[in-house]
Design a protein around this motif. Structure first.
Motif, short mmCIF file in Angstrom:
data_model
loop_
_atom_site.label_atom_id
_atom_site.label_comp_id
_atom_site.label_asym_id
_atom_site.label_seq_id
_atom_site.Cartn_x
_atom_site.Cartn_y
_atom_site.Cartn_z
N GLN A 1 0.81 -1.20 0.00
CA GLN A 1 0.00 0.00 0.00
C GLN A 1 0.85 1.26 0.00
N LYS A 2 2.01 1.22 0.65
CA LYS A 2 2.87 2.40 0.73
C LYS A 2 3.69 2.64 -0.53
N CYS A 3 4.15 1.56 -1.19
CA CYS A 3 5.06 1.76 -2.32
C CYS A 3 4.62 1.08 -3.61
N GLY A 4 3.57 0.27 -3.57
CA GLY A 4 3.07 -0.37 -4.79
C GLY A 4 3.97 -1.46 -5.33
N ILE A 5 4.80 -2.05 -4.46
CA ILE A 5 5.77 -3.05 -4.92
C ILE A 5 5.56 -4.37 -4.17
N LYS A 6 5.59 -5.46 -4.92
CA LYS A 6 5.49 -6.80 -4.33
C LYS A 6 6.78 -7.60 -4.52
N LYS A 7 7.59 -7.19 -5.49
CA LYS A 7 8.78 -7.98 -5.83
C LYS A 7 9.89 -7.04 -6.27
N ARG A 8 11.12 -7.37 -5.87
CA ARG A 8 12.29 -6.63 -6.33
C ARG A 8 13.45 -7.61 -6.44
N TYR A 9 14.52 -7.19 -7.13
CA TYR A 9 15.65 -8.07 -7.43
C TYR A 9 16.91 -7.64 -6.67
N ILE A 10 17.71 -8.64 -6.27
CA ILE A 10 18.95 -8.38 -5.54
C ILE A 10 20.10 -9.11 -6.23
N ALA A 11 21.11 -8.35 -6.65
CA ALA A 11 22.26 -8.95 -7.32
C ALA A 11 23.16 -9.66 -6.32
N ASN A 12 23.86 -10.69 -6.78
CA ASN A 12 24.88 -11.34 -5.97
C ASN A 12 25.97 -10.32 -5.65
N LEU A 13 26.56 -10.43 -4.46
CA LEU A 13 27.56 -9.45 -4.05
C LEU A 13 28.80 -9.47 -4.95
N GLU A 14 29.07 -10.60 -5.60
CA GLU A 14 30.23 -10.65 -6.50
C GLU A 14 29.96 -10.00 -7.86
N ASP A 15 28.71 -9.66 -8.12
CA ASP A 15 28.35 -9.00 -9.38
C ASP A 15 28.30 -7.49 -9.19
N SER A 16 29.03 -6.77 -10.01
CA SER A 16 29.01 -5.31 -9.97
C SER A 16 27.96 -4.77 -10.93
N ALA A 17 27.75 -3.46 -10.88
CA ALA A 17 26.83 -2.83 -11.84
C ALA A 17 27.32 -3.07 -13.26
N LYS A 18 28.64 -3.06 -13.46
CA LYS A 18 29.20 -3.35 -14.78
C LYS A 18 28.79 -4.73 -15.27
N PHE B 1 30.41 2.72 -10.15
CA PHE B 1 31.47 2.40 -11.11
C PHE B 1 32.49 1.44 -10.50
N GLU B 2 33.26 0.78 -11.38
CA GLU B 2 34.28 -0.17 -10.94
C GLU B 2 35.41 0.55 -10.17
N TYR B 3 35.86 1.66 -10.71
CA TYR B 3 36.99 2.41 -10.13
C TYR B 3 36.73 3.91 -10.24
N LYS B 4 37.54 4.69 -9.56
CA LYS B 4 37.59 6.13 -9.84
C LYS B 4 38.33 6.35 -11.15
N GLY B 5 39.13 5.42 -11.54
CA GLY B 5 39.80 5.40 -12.83
C GLY B 5 40.42 4.04 -13.02
N PRO B 6 40.31 3.44 -14.22
CA PRO B 6 39.76 3.98 -15.46
C PRO B 6 38.23 3.98 -15.46
N SER B 7 37.67 4.56 -16.50
CA SER B 7 36.21 4.59 -16.62
C SER B 7 35.68 3.17 -16.83
N THR B 8 34.51 2.93 -16.30
CA THR B 8 33.89 1.61 -16.45
C THR B 8 33.50 1.37 -17.89
N ALA B 9 33.06 2.41 -18.59
CA ALA B 9 32.68 2.26 -20.00
C ALA B 9 33.85 1.76 -20.84
N ALA B 10 35.06 2.22 -20.50
CA ALA B 10 36.24 1.77 -21.25
C ALA B 10 36.46 0.27 -21.06
#
Length: 346
Positions: free
Chosen positions: A43-60, A91-100
């Motif tokens: 009722q407060k947020c309209g959500i019933k399900k959400r996903y959680i990544a494994n800790l060894e998986d980064s956003a990259k 991001f993976e690092y402050k440098g290099p860029s993750t996109a690279a």
């Protein structure tokens, strides 16, 4: 014309329901006297399900999976991608860029541009605008835009409001100078943006970077939590965030309509950042948007930060909702405070 031609998304394998959120809340110090139920969370947020990544998986890692899915699902030749933009707050690092790094991970050509964009809930709109600008400037023909975040690992389980809302996911899009055969092929109109940095303290990740970085005493207090909050801790003043959204979003919609010389009646669908189901419904009613024109897809997904809008758009594509000459107003808003919008036309 510049076109949004393809979208794919990726969710981690691990999904959790409201019962799980309550269980972890109580396990890690939540107030047992409070009457919190799965229905009260919904009722407060309209959500019933959400996903959680494994800790060894980064956003990259999540972003790479979404991008590989895009390239395969839409039969895109990797050699034709000549620019890569990665939007995230992790991001993976402050440098290099993750996109690279992702250029190498994805097996893309070396004669491409790569760029990181540090942005949250408005991130996809920012990325889309930069992709369009890069193509208009003649710097590229096909831009791969990836948005990905792993917000759940900066949330303490006792912060039940936050753990109820946020979800980990990634989305990948192809923006091109020409339409793609069997593609989505929506043209991208003019953008409107705004920023109010006074919102800094209302939604931020403490002890996460160069300002007051995490130290040993700080980390020791979170040793019992799986993530250890090693990447910082998300703090939110929900009342201030709600007030920001209801004040700013209607003005944002009005501004982008005026810039593109349209009226609200000209829009076939409104796809806002999927922040909170209750907030979205409040905004819809406040702006008098018909329910059939308003996309609220958060219930089985959660708030995936910079990936919410492309995920919602892809679901619309899969449901064959987007048809010739349809106009879709997309609007992002959130952490920063930042906001931005444009209109997509089929």
């Amino acid at each position: 014309m510049i076109y949004l031609n393809a979208i794919s998304y990726y969710f981690p394998n691990n999904s959790v329901n409201n019962e799980f959120i309550i269980e972890k809340y109580l396990e890690y110090g939540g107030d047992a006297s409070l009457e919190i139920t799965p229905e009260s969370i919904f009722q407060k947020c309209g959500i019933k399900k959400r996903y959680i990544a494994n800790l060894e998986d980064s956003a990259k890692d999540l972003g790479n999976r979404a991008a590989n899915k895009l390239l395969d699902e839409w039969n895109i030749d990797r050699a034709t991608v000549d620019y890569l933009i990665f939007v995230s707050e992790a991001f993976e690092y402050k440098g290099p860029s993750t996109a690279a790094i992702m250029q190498q991970d994805l097996g893309l050509e070396q004669d491409i541009g790569t760029l990181d964009i540090l942005q949250g809930c408005t991130g996809w709109v920012y990325g889309l605008s930069i992709a369009k600008a890069v193509i208009m400037a003649g710097l590229a023909k096909n831009v791969l835009l990836i948005t990905s975040d792993v917000t759940t690992r900066v949330i303490h389980p006792e912060d039940i409001e936050l753990s109820s809302i946020f979800s980990d996911a990634a989305a990948a899009c192809l923006i091109s100078s020409e339409q793609k055969k069997d593609g989505i092929n929506t043209s991208i109109s003019d953008f409107v943006f705004g920023t109010d940095g006074s919102g800094e303290s209302h939604l931020f990740v403490e002890r996460s970077a160069t300002k007051n970085p995490a130290d040993i005493p700080y980390l020791k207090q979170y040793e019992d939590i799986p993530s250890g909050l090693k990447w910082g801790r998300l703090r939110m003043d929900s009342a201030k965030i709600f007030l920001f959204a209801i004040r700013r979003v209607p003005k944002l919609v009005k501004a982008v309509l005026e810039k593109n010389q349209m009226n609200i009646e000209d829009i076939d669908y409104f796809v806002f950042h999927q922040a909170n189901g209750s907030m979205l419904e409040f905004l819809r009613k406040r702006m008098k948007i018909p329910k059939e024109k308003f996309i609220n897809s958060i219930e089985e997904v959660g708030n995936t930060v910079s990936a919410t809008i492309p995920i919602a758009l892809k679901e619309m594509v899969d449901q064959e909702k987007i048809r010739k000459e349809h106009k879709i107003l997309v609007a992002g808003f959130g952490i920063g405070f930042t906001w931005g919008a444009t209109i997509l036309t089929k």
